[in-house]
Design an enzyme around this catalytic site. Structure first.
Site, PDB file in Angstrom:
ATOM      1  N   LYS A 237      31.837  61.553   9.551  1.00  0.00           N
ATOM      2  CA  LYS A 237      31.002  62.887   9.646  1.00  0.00           C
ATOM      3  C   LYS A 237      29.691  62.691   9.323  1.00  0.00           C
ATOM      4  CE  LYS A 237      31.317  66.426   6.849  1.00  0.00           C
ATOM      5  NZ  LYS A 237      32.207  67.460   6.182  1.00  0.00           N
TER       6      LYS A 237
ATOM      7  N   ASP B  55      32.974  68.594  11.949  1.00  0.00           N
ATOM      8  CA  ASP B  55      33.514  69.183  10.733  1.00  0.00           C
ATOM      9  C   ASP B  55      34.386  70.305  11.013  1.00  0.00           C
ATOM     10  OD1 ASP B  55      32.177  71.144  11.757  1.00  0.00           O
ATOM     11  OD2 ASP B  55      30.610  71.683  10.463  1.00  0.00           O
TER      12      ASP B  55
END
Length: 210
Positions: free
Chosen positions: A121, A139
């Site tokens: 991420k 996310d």
């Protein structure tokens, strides 16, 4: 509607709803985003933005942060939670930037992943926002919305969601789309309250709504 067609329609509508797609973490240099994204784990971006101001007042550049005692970093970043591990990762990361990359953040995904505390991420966020390269940041908002809308089916693992989106989202749209997922997830397709489906620009094409 096929998933690729659905993705294109979602992109189109969210662009209209949120014309400006940008990261909500404040930063002026690549290394600062690297620090902020580590602090943002299990913490709000708003709090991170406040905490890093104090951090940079004391340690204004990569070298200063690399040389800082971990205990002093921890004392400042403690309000973000998980202070000990975050401070340790930030310290180690800054030392690598100083010693290996001449103080610069590498623009290579695998090299970013090799940095302490940097996962997919974080690496994708930096690749997209800093270096303007194709990126998909999975996310919690992205994962929740993709499952609700029907872009993925019951997939909760971030890497698997990312891989699924790469197949249906144009490479140049991925980074901005994920920022728009964050905005839409906070304002409309919420997690902790009932989603505001009546006000959603995707209501007629959303799998969960249908």
């Amino acid at each position: 509607m096929r998933k690729k067609e659905l993705a294109l329609e979602v992109i189109k509508r969210l662009k209209t709803a949120y014309p400006v797609a940008e990261c909500t973490l404040d930063y002026s240099e690549a290394w600062k985003l690297l620090v902020s994204v580590r602090l943002a784990a299990q913490c709000t971006d708003a709090r991170v933005n406040v905490v890093v101001e104090k951090l940079y007042e004391k340690f204004p550049d990569v070298n200063a942060l690399a040389e800082a005692p971990v205990e002093e970093i921890e004392a400042i970043v403690h309000p973000c939670g998980l202070g000990k591990s975050k401070a340790r990762d930030i310290s180690a990361c800054m030392r690598i930037l100083r010693d290996t990359y001449d103080g610069q953040v590498p623009d290579d995904f695998d090299k970013l992943l090799a940095l302490p505390g940097v996962g997919r991420k974080s690496a994708n966020l930096i690749m997209g926002d800093v270096f303007h390269k194709p990126a998909i940041v999975t996310d919690t908002h992205c994962i929740r919305l993709c499952n609700r809308i029907g872009l993925v089916d019951g997939i909760k693992e971030p890497k698997k969601v990312e891989m699924a989106l790469w197949k249906i989202v144009p490479a140049e749209e991925g980074n901005d789309l994920c920022h728009r997922f964050v905005m839409h997830g906070r304002d409309v397709c919420t997690a902790r309250t009932t989603p505001h489906c009546d006000h959603c620009c995707l209501q007629d094409i959303c799998k969960q709504r249908i």
